[in-house]
Design an enzyme around this catalytic site. Structure first.
Site, PDB file in Angstrom:
ATOM      1  N   ASP A 101       0.820  -1.206   0.000  1.00 18.34           N
ATOM      2  CA  ASP A 101       0.000   0.000   0.000  1.00 18.34           C
ATOM      3  C   ASP A 101       0.856   1.258   0.000  1.00 18.34           C
ATOM      4  O   ASP A 101       2.028   1.239   0.380  1.00 18.34           O
ATOM      5  CB  ASP A 101      -0.954   0.006   1.193  1.00 18.34           C
ATOM      6  N   GLU A 152       0.081  -1.350   5.602  1.00 19.82           N
ATOM      7  CA  GLU A 152       1.126  -0.948   6.550  1.00 19.82           C
ATOM      8  C   GLU A 152       0.979   0.528   6.911  1.00 19.82           C
ATOM      9  O   GLU A 152       1.192   0.926   8.051  1.00 19.82           O
ATOM     10  CB  GLU A 152       2.504  -1.224   5.938  1.00 19.82           C
TER      11      GLU A 152
END
Length: 410
Positions: free
Chosen positions: A81, A176
């Site tokens: 991400d 994350e």
């Protein structure tokens, strides 16, 4: 399929994988799986037969050992991400070949300039190829550089059976950037003993320490009444929230701290006259420092609330992650092997601390001790993000050397 590290990186950054802190799903955005599926296809194509994507958005794969002796199973991990701080939609990567020095003006927004004065590391990049955005999005080197580097290192190991190594596990995580990167990871299935997140900044750096981190949510219950009849009765929750923010110490903020200083940082305010909520993150390298800052924050709230006797508050602390150094100090070989790998890749190793956290912070406390290795990116979470091809290549070389060193020292 091209397979140089820069080709992989340029493929990955154009895929929008921004995570969403407001979402309650796992992963927080379905679009992260678009990149995950591509990574699985590429892993299968280079011969990692067990590569797969699970329902929670994690990619797992194994590079099998090619030696007879027992070698500790090591994991290389990066996240898919990109940060919610700045848009990652419609990324247009630009390559400045043979960088000659000086500031870099970004083509999509003339106001966006990567300045040498703000990026002294550019002084070490003369002659290198610099990848930027056009200035309208972030780049996503955090952490698609790590993905590209791990993928390229995996191909090097598979294509060169003369390089001796033990079993290497690959783990690519979602979310994350919103603090949920390892919420549903299956460590038993992963089966690694030690790990490395490839999520750091400057080439040559190895980090074995992060902040310890908590989130604090403060809910203010005010007294709402028609403003025409409010005298002596109304206690406006929005104003109470504003008073709390106003009394925060100016020298314990992210913009006023560096090195090993912690901070208190408001990240969200919502509310109405009747009820308001403030969200904070609190950071310190020491858990005692966290407690001191949280008490300081609650003392500020109590001081403000004393002026609004008919209003009330709730103060909730949520643990986010803890300094991984306490765990890594029990396994010094993790950092020692990384330092040697960086040296063999032709760099001077620099050990440091992260003013932030990685998936490795939580993984370390979940039973998989993880240090953090450089990925080479700079100015993360902003349209001024940049990385050089040569630093990514150094990361690939470091990972390959790391696999060799664990085998040699087993």
């Amino acid at each position: 399929m091209t397979d140089t590290v820069i080709d992989r990186f340029l493929r990955y950054v154009v895929i929008d994988t921004q995570s969403d802190p407001k979402s309650t799903t796992q992963p927080s955005t379905e679009k992260q799986k678009n990149l995950a599926r591509i990574l699985v296809e590429e892993l299968l194509a280079i011969g990692l037969a067990d590569a797969h994507l699970d329902e929670h958005g994690y990619v797992y794969a194994t590079i099998p050992s090619n030696v007879d002796k027992p070698v500790p199973v090591v994991c290389f991990c990066s996240h898919m991400d990109t940060a919610p701080d700045f848009t990652g939609t419609n990324v247009k990567p630009q390559v400045v070949r043979n960088y000659a020095g000086g500031d870099i003006q970004l083509s999509g927004d003339p106001q966006q300039v990567i300045r040498v004065s703000d990026n002294p590391e550019l002084g070490n990049q003369i002659g290198n190829d610099i990848i930027t955005t056009d200035g309208t999005t972030l780049l996503g080197a955090d952490d698609k550089a790590g993905l590209a580097e791990i993928m390229t290192a995996a191909q090097v190991l598979v294509d060169n059976p003369d390089i001796k190594h033990g079993t290497i596990k690959l783990l690519f995580t979602p979310d994350e950037e919103v603090g949920r990167g390892v919420d549903k990871v299956d460590l038993k299935k992963l089966g690694a003993e030690f790990g490395y997140t490839v999520d750091g900044e400057t080439a040559g750096h190895i980090e074995d320490e992060t902040f310890s981190a908590d989130g604090v949510e403060i809910t203010i219950q005010g007294v709402a009444i028609h403003p025409g009849f409010a005298k002596g009765k109304m206690e406006n929750a929005i104003k109470i929230a504003g008073a709390i923010i106003d009394r925060l110490p100016k020298d314990i903020a992210p913009e006023a701290t560096s090195d090993r200083d912690g901070f208190i940082h408001p990240i969200g305010v919502t509310g109405s006259m009747e009820k308001a909520t403030l969200a904070f993150i609190v950071r310190d390298f020491d858990e005692g420092g966290l407690a001191v800052k949280e008490k300081m924050l609650e003392d500020i709230v109590k001081g403000v609330m004393a002026e609004f006797p008919r209003s009330s508050y709730a103060f909730e602390v949520k643990e986010q992650y803890r300094n991984m150094k306490a765990i890594l100090d029990r396994h010094p070989q993790i950092v020692e092997n990384a330092v040697e790998a960086i040296r063999r890749a032709g760099m001077t190793p620099v050990r440091g601390s992260i003013r932030g956290g990685t998936d490795g912070s939580r993984l370390s406390y979940m039973g998989l001790p993880c240090a953090n290795i450089f990925a080479g990116g700079h100015a993360f979470h902003s349209p001024l993000e940049w990385i050089s091809r040569q630093d990514m290549e150094k990361s690939v070389e470091t990972l390959v050397e790391l696999a060799k060193i664990w085998e040699e020292r087993a």
